[in-house]
Design a protein around this motif. Structure first.
Motif, PDB file in Angstrom:
ATOM      1  N   GLU A  51       0.714  -1.258  -0.236  1.00 51.01           N
ATOM      2  CA  GLU A  51       0.110  -0.095  -0.058  1.00 51.01           C
ATOM      3  C   GLU A  51       0.763   1.290   0.084  1.00 51.01           C
ATOM      4  N   ALA A  87       3.849   7.195   2.943  1.00 52.32           N
ATOM      5  CA  ALA A  87       3.969   5.894   3.797  1.00 52.32           C
ATOM      6  C   ALA A  87       3.735   4.613   3.028  1.00 52.32           C
ATOM      7  N   ARG A 104       2.856   0.426   3.659  1.00 50.66           N
ATOM      8  CA  ARG A 104       2.494  -0.817   4.329  1.00 50.66           C
ATOM      9  C   ARG A 104       2.329  -2.056   3.528  1.00 50.66           C
ATOM     10  N   TRP A 128      -5.117   4.865  11.104  1.00 47.98           N
ATOM     11  CA  TRP A 128      -4.093   3.769  10.833  1.00 47.98           C
ATOM     12  C   TRP A 128      -4.298   3.206  12.211  1.00 47.98           C
ATOM     13  N   ASP A 153      -5.780  -0.588  13.002  1.00 44.59           N
ATOM     14  CA  ASP A 153      -4.918  -1.643  13.578  1.00 44.59           C
ATOM     15  C   ASP A 153      -5.808  -1.933  14.829  1.00 44.59           C
ATOM     16  N   GLU A 196       3.906  -7.979   8.748  1.00 46.23           N
ATOM     17  CA  GLU A 196       3.635  -6.602   8.222  1.00 46.23           C
ATOM     18  C   GLU A 196       4.928  -5.840   8.245  1.00 46.23           C
ATOM     19  N   TRP A 197       5.096  -4.984   7.425  1.00 48.94           N
ATOM     20  CA  TRP A 197       6.362  -3.834   7.216  1.00 48.94           C
ATOM     21  C   TRP A 197       5.766  -2.726   6.934  1.00 48.94           C
ATOM     22  N   LYS A 198       6.169  -1.579   7.685  1.00 47.39           N
ATOM     23  CA  LYS A 198       5.667  -0.276   7.267  1.00 47.39           C
ATOM     24  C   LYS A 198       6.759   0.755   7.566  1.00 47.39           C
ATOM     25  N   LEU A 251       4.638   4.822  14.195  1.00 37.39           N
ATOM     26  CA  LEU A 251       4.905   4.532  12.626  1.00 37.39           C
ATOM     27  C   LEU A 251       6.398   4.899  12.286  1.00 37.39           C
TER      28      LEU A 251
END
Lengths: 372, 223
Positions: A5, A282, A284, A321, A325, A334-336, A349
């Motif tokens: 994303e 950002a 995600r 966000w 969550d 997950e990676w962000k 974040l």
């Protein structure tokens, strides 16, 4: 689904980047208020242009939209005598249903991968004898079913990244269609906008002194906006569309990220020059539920004298966000990460300082997800 | 029979029923073909695959926010003309509902509804509200969306999707043996684009009878 994303907040100065048939910048209602809007299709076109012009992708990784199939194939078969190559190509194109007209252009404007063209040329070379019959036109062509099948087999998208991301639809040949792997939302302003008009007059340079009127006048509508832009790439579909080529899927996803985050449609830019880079980007990545965070701005952000609208928008986005969550759970895994050029607080974040680092984080995530 | 509830909400949505070519209309609330398509996408079914099990579910819609009808003007360069003989630039007018919110219910086999509920939390393909660029926000998945009640009861009892109580009475549209005729019942895989007729019964829900929103799970997690 395995997804990447992109969330962008971008403040553009007065501009009219994407307009309707009356020349007004596009809009939508959201949360009960009028918002600036940039359509999905206009943003996607900007991305496709960037793939070609920057360039982010090699020609062999892109598709071309062309009617000049005969020429393109003749160039690829230039080592053959033309009186042999030309009828074979025409027979081949006719048998595929892409009839060749006088002058050599096909009836259709086709969106074909450059690699598809290469392989089509090779398939024609391999079946030169079978395709050497008299050229009779699309309906009457006598090409054996086996040869036709061999030709059709190469029209599989040809690993063109733009085709894999944005899809292809051929009304006459639905089986050659490609479902798009990327989804781009219409960009909306995080705040309400009002109509603003620029009234202009243009003076006739050759007016005699005693004549003082304007040569013409009119008005241009515009607005400035802090835009929320969102896109998601379905990585599994991207990989399938690229025939399982993981390296290319990785490259394509990264190219999409770079192009989407740093391009805008070019409407009326000669008059407004709203070349404003994004203030917050950002990403995600992971497996699970895609989430458009537009609801963060359902209650429009209100301007304040002591805080920038962009910073207020970033904080609203981060709050949404975190709320999502808690309600839906994070991706698994997950990676962000984000770049934040505003003064906003961004909570948990993880922030990075520059583009190469952000790109590196995304690369790492996709490599794990696609097992590159 | 149990019911699966989902939320179709986003800045833009469009539920076409009959338009072809350059003017694309939208029905005032989600269509059967649109909802079935969204569910098929969540399950990861290809357009050529059978969807008769999904099409057999009974659909109901509660219009929590009607939205405003607007139009997206689009242009495309060098499009092949219908006679395939020339290229032209085309204009298209795509109508959409701006700012609408719908509570959608599907009644049917429990096992199927369970697998749909799971799929909505981790959809195989991206979901969208009638057109690919019209993304839902928030997602259609409702954690408490799987209900034991039948369709109408489930739609009547679920809290209002907005805050507090609705300002006006809400429209409830239920699939029924007779009523308003809509041509949106999928009768073949989506690749064939064949749709049949369906009847929809429209009722008015008095605003006092609707539980106050937003849904508890959403509120409970908010700071």
């Amino acid at each position: 689904m395995k997804l990447l994303e992109v969330h962008v907040l971008q403040t553009v100065v007065p501009s009219n980047l994407n307009r309707d048939d009356t020349g007004s910048p596009k809009d939508a209602l959201f949360g009960g208020f009028r918002r600036a809007r940039i359509s999905s299709q206009a943003q996607k076109r900007a991305v496709r242009v960037a793939f070609r012009d920057w360039p982010l992708l090699e020609p062999s990784e892109r598709a071309v939209r062309t009617k000049r199939l005969l020429e393109a194939l003749l160039t690829r078969l230039s080592d053959l005598p033309e009186d042999r190559a030309r009828p074979a190509i025409e027979n081949a194109l006719n048998s595929l249903g892409f009839g060749v007209k006088e002058g050599g252009a096909s009836e259709y404007l086709l969106f074909l991968g450059n690699r598809e063209l290469d392989r089509l040329a090779e398939a024609i070379r391999a079946n030169l004898e079978a395709l050497s019959g008299e050229v009779k036109g699309k309906k009457k062509t006598d090409v054996s079913p086996e040869v036709k099948k061999a030709l059709e087999k190469v029209l599989d998208g040809g690993k063109a990244v733009d085709l894999a991301l944005f899809g292809r639809m051929l009304a006459d040949r639905p089986e050659l269609g490609v479902d798009a792997a990327a989804q781009v939302a219409h960009a909306l302003s995080t705040h309400k906008v009002d109509r603003e008009f620029d009234f202009y007059t243009a003076v006739d340079d050759l007016n005699p002194k005693e004549e003082t009127g304007a040569g013409m006048m009119g008005d241009v509508e515009f607005y400035s906006a802090t835009l929320y832009r969102y896109a998601v790439v379905d990585l599994q579909t991207l990989l399938e569309n690229l025939q399982g080529d993981k390296e290319l899927a990785l490259k394509g996803a990264l190219a999409f990220f770079a192009a989407f985050a740093s391009t805008l449609p070019s409407g009326k830019q000669n008059s407004f020059a709203a070349h404003n880079p994004p203030l917050f980007v950002a990403f995600r990545a992971g497996e699970g539920l895609p989430r458009n965070l537009a609801t963060a701005f359902e209650r429009p952000i209100r301007p304040r004298e002591d805080r920038a609208l962009s910073a207020l928008s970033v904080e609203a986005l981060v709050r949404e966000w975190e709320r999502f969550d808690r309600a839906f759970g994070p991706l698994q895994p997950e990676w962000k990460g984000a770049i934040n050029l505003t003064e906003a607080e961004t909570g948990t974040l993880p922030l990075v300082e520059d583009w190469p680092t952000l790109r590196g984080r995304i690369e790492e995530a996709i490599k794990k997800l696609l097992e590159v | 029979m149990p019911t699966l509830l989902l939320r179709l909400q986003g800045p833009l949505q469009s539920w076409g029923t009959r338009s072809r070519f350059d003017y694309r209309d939208t029905w005032p609330y989600p269509t059967k073909s649109g909802v079935v398509g969204l569910l098929a996408a969540a399950l990861g079914r290809d357009r050529t695959e059978d969807i008769s099990d999904l099409a057999a579910l009974r659909l109901g819609v509660r219009v929590d926010r009607r939205g405003v009808l607007k139009v997206d003007y689009q242009t495309a360069q060098s499009v092949v003309a219908a006679d395939l003989k020339r290229l032209r630039d085309v204009q298209s007018w795509r109508y959409f509902l701006s700012d609408a919110a719908f509570l959608v219910g599907l009644e049917g086999d429990r096992f199927l509804l369970q697998s749909l509920h799971r799929a909505l939390l981790n959809p195989r393909f991206p979901l969208y509200l009638g057109r690919k660029g019209y993304l839902p926000s928030p997602p259609p998945y409702l954690p408490d969306g799987l209900r034991d009640e039948p369709l109408e009861e489930a739609l009547r009892r679920y809290p209002y999707l907005g805050k507090g109580e609705p300002r006006e009475d809400l429209l409830l549209a239920l699939e029924a043996p007779q009523g308003r005729l809509v041509y949106d019942q999928p009768v073949a895989p989506f690749s064939q684009r064949r749709f049949g007729a369906r009847y929809v019964l429209e009722k008015v829900l008095p605003k006092e009878e609707i539980p106050k929103g937003p849904p508890v799970w959403e509120e409970a997690h908010v700071d």
